[in-house]
Design a protein around this motif. Structure first.
Motif, PDB file in Angstrom:
ATOM      1  N   MET A  21       0.822  -1.202   0.000  1.00 10.51           N
ATOM      2  CA  MET A  21       0.000   0.000   0.000  1.00 10.51           C
ATOM      3  C   MET A  21       0.861   1.258   0.000  1.00 10.51           C
ATOM      4  O   MET A  21       0.473   2.285  -0.583  1.00 10.51           O
ATOM      5  N   SER A  58       1.573   1.602  -3.600  1.00  4.96           N
ATOM      6  CA  SER A  58       0.416   2.148  -4.324  1.00  4.96           C
ATOM      7  C   SER A  58       0.308   3.647  -4.101  1.00  4.96           C
ATOM      8  O   SER A  58       0.061   4.415  -5.043  1.00  4.96           O
ATOM      9  N   LEU A 114       0.365   6.567  -6.973  1.00  2.00           N
ATOM     10  CA  LEU A 114      -0.703   7.534  -7.233  1.00  2.00           C
ATOM     11  C   LEU A 114      -0.216   8.967  -7.019  1.00  2.00           C
ATOM     12  O   LEU A 114      -0.673   9.897  -7.687  1.00  2.00           O
ATOM     13  N   LEU A 132      -3.326  11.505  -6.771  1.00  2.00           N
ATOM     14  CA  LEU A 132      -3.624  11.892  -5.385  1.00  2.00           C
ATOM     15  C   LEU A 132      -2.524  12.827  -4.870  1.00  2.00           C
ATOM     16  O   LEU A 132      -1.363  12.689  -5.269  1.00  2.00           O
ATOM     17  N   GLN A 154      -6.041   8.209   2.715  1.00  2.00           N
ATOM     18  CA  GLN A 154      -6.671   7.042   2.111  1.00  2.00           C
ATOM     19  C   GLN A 154      -5.974   5.762   2.535  1.00  2.00           C
ATOM     20  O   GLN A 154      -6.605   4.748   2.827  1.00  2.00           O
ATOM     21  N   ILE A 162     -12.044  -1.750   2.928  1.00  2.00           N
ATOM     22  CA  ILE A 162     -12.829  -0.979   1.970  1.00  2.00           C
ATOM     23  C   ILE A 162     -14.329  -1.152   2.156  1.00  2.00           C
ATOM     24  O   ILE A 162     -15.123  -0.538   1.445  1.00  2.00           O
ATOM     25  N   LEU A 206     -13.379   6.361   0.818  1.00  2.00           N
ATOM     26  CA  LEU A 206     -12.238   6.077  -0.057  1.00  2.00           C
ATOM     27  C   LEU A 206     -12.550   6.439  -1.495  1.00  2.00           C
ATOM     28  O   LEU A 206     -13.660   6.229  -1.979  1.00  2.00           O
ATOM     29  N   GLN A 207     -11.551   6.963  -2.176  1.00  2.00           N
ATOM     30  CA  GLN A 207     -11.730   7.292  -3.577  1.00  2.00           C
ATOM     31  C   GLN A 207     -11.646   6.003  -4.408  1.00  2.00           C
ATOM     32  O   GLN A 207     -10.817   5.139  -4.130  1.00  2.00           O
ATOM     33  N   GLN A 252     -10.348   5.256  -7.178  1.00  2.00           N
ATOM     34  CA  GLN A 252      -9.026   4.917  -7.702  1.00  2.00           C
ATOM     35  C   GLN A 252      -8.120   4.336  -6.613  1.00  2.00           C
ATOM     36  O   GLN A 252      -7.242   3.534  -6.890  1.00  2.00           O
ATOM     37  N   TRP A 253      -8.358   4.747  -5.385  1.00  2.00           N
ATOM     38  CA  TRP A 253      -7.559   4.185  -4.298  1.00  2.00           C
ATOM     39  C   TRP A 253      -7.976   2.738  -4.028  1.00  2.00           C
ATOM     40  O   TRP A 253      -7.145   1.864  -3.785  1.00  2.00           O
ATOM     41  N   ILE A 254      -9.264   2.493  -4.107  1.00  2.00           N
ATOM     42  CA  ILE A 254      -9.744   1.115  -3.925  1.00  2.00           C
ATOM     43  C   ILE A 254      -9.182   0.217  -5.023  1.00  2.00           C
ATOM     44  O   ILE A 254      -8.746  -0.903  -4.769  1.00  2.00           O
ATOM     45  N   ALA A 302      -6.414   0.679  -6.606  1.00  2.00           N
ATOM     46  CA  ALA A 302      -4.988   0.505  -6.317  1.00  2.00           C
ATOM     47  C   ALA A 302      -4.780  -0.528  -5.212  1.00  2.00           C
ATOM     48  O   ALA A 302      -3.867  -1.360  -5.286  1.00  2.00           O
ATOM     49  N   MET A 303      -5.636  -0.483  -4.203  1.00  2.00           N
ATOM     50  CA  MET A 303      -5.515  -1.448  -3.103  1.00  2.00           C
ATOM     51  C   MET A 303      -5.728  -2.866  -3.609  1.00  2.00           C
ATOM     52  O   MET A 303      -4.973  -3.777  -3.279  1.00  2.00           O
TER      53      MET A 303
END
Lengths: 190, 190
Positions: free
Chosen positions: A153, A156, A160, A166, A174, A183, B141-142, B144-146, B148-149
């Motif tokens: 993470m 990641s 980003l 971001l 985040q 999530i 959470l955004q 795009q972050w999800i 990425a995760m």
DNA sequence: ATTTAATGAGACGCTATTGTATCATAAAGT
DNA sequence: ACTTTATGATACAATAGCGTCTCATTAAAT
């Protein structure tokens, strides 16, 4: 006794090669020397081979990470804020993680690199195991998986950030939410 | 009309190069041709340049991923089990993610690769956004972050599986817990 | 059976990069 | 001031990989 020029060239080379290789892993040693403002011959005097240079950057990266985490890992993990602080300390170093991951195939053969890496992994796993005993971290998860999650993470987040998807602040926020709470939608609020 | 040999060589080359490059990103085209049981000249007839070959593997990887997810992404995300199913479908393809990430610097210049990638990212983000509206996913959470995760945790899982630190089953379980609930101890149970 | 064409083997030139060696220069140490 | 030595520039050899080409072979299509 020790000539200042040595240290100066060494720094310039380590810094430049890190930056250059981060953006172009295939960069030649000429490019790196140029970017460092140093003759190619000097590069070879400091780092006899390419592998040697890569290993040196990896070792420095691992030492930087160690320096940023050692104090925090020494005291037992008792509350969530300690994790937040660790992440805050680690996030600015995400480029270093990026480098280590990207170059892993090339550096994993170096004994010193491996030793440092395993040592830090072990320390982190101990810290996490303690956190599980103290109820800060879920006991359903294996320590090594938590380590992997943290690591990936951070990667990641740095990705980003580097693509400007971001801002660093957003990314940190985040990351913490996702890492600590996952999530899922808030079904526990029922 | 179409000679069977063409398809056979093509398959052998795509399969072998994927496997070889996965374990040694610096592998030469000779090595790849050997591993495919095919002459080096044949390799060049199918893929005029190295970039071309890498792009072909990337495209195939993206298509495989698309094939495995398209149906699931088409119907709206309404419950957590859909995420679990997506992960189950994606985890066996983690090697493909691994390849795409590892070779990203080399393949991101290819137009078709980029198009496929962005298309799939967009679809996934839409799915996730819908999931947030439906309360399945956290709105903190955004999207795009999800994404990425999900991506990075699939990578982590494949890594731990490949190093035999975790069995595939364990990895899937840990991934789902970590992804959905995070690493925190169960304070919501209070 | 005949034709078509994909393949394998190998030779070839080319380029890029690596790593070594040399030597004059200039900066640092004393 | 004198000595030491790190540096820059350059030339050099060696290698490796890339991409092209040719030609005999052999599998596939008809």
């Amino acid at each position: 006794m020790t000539d200042r020029r040595i240290k100066r060239s060494n720094r310039a080379l380590l810094d430049a090669s890190f930056q250059v290789l981060l953006h172009n892993p295939h960069a030649s040693l000429s490019e790196i020397a140029n970017q460092a403002g140093v003759g190619r011959a000097t590069l070879y005097r400091h780092f006899p081979t390419r592998e040697n240079l890569l290993a040196a950057i990896a070792i420095e990266s691992l030492e930087i990470v160690e320096q940023a985490t050692a104090k925090r890992l020494r005291c037992e993990l008792r509350e969530t804020s300690a994790i937040e602080q660790l992440v805050s300390a680690l996030l600015p170093l995400a480029d270093r993680f990026h480098f280590l991951q990207m170059m892993w195939t090339d550096i994993e053969l170096d004994a010193e690199v491996c030793a440092l890496y395993e040592q830090q992994m072990a320390a982190l796993e101990r810290w996490i195991t303690a956190g599980q005993r103290n109820g800060v971290l879920s006991e359903q998860l294996q320590p090594q998986w938590i380590v992997a999650m943290l690591d990936s993470m951070l990667y990641s987040a740095s990705w980003l950030i580097s693509t400007h998807a971001l801002s660093p602040k957003e990314a940190e926020q985040q990351l913490l939410i996702g890492l600590l709470n996952g999530i899922s939608g808030h079904k526990p609020t029922g």
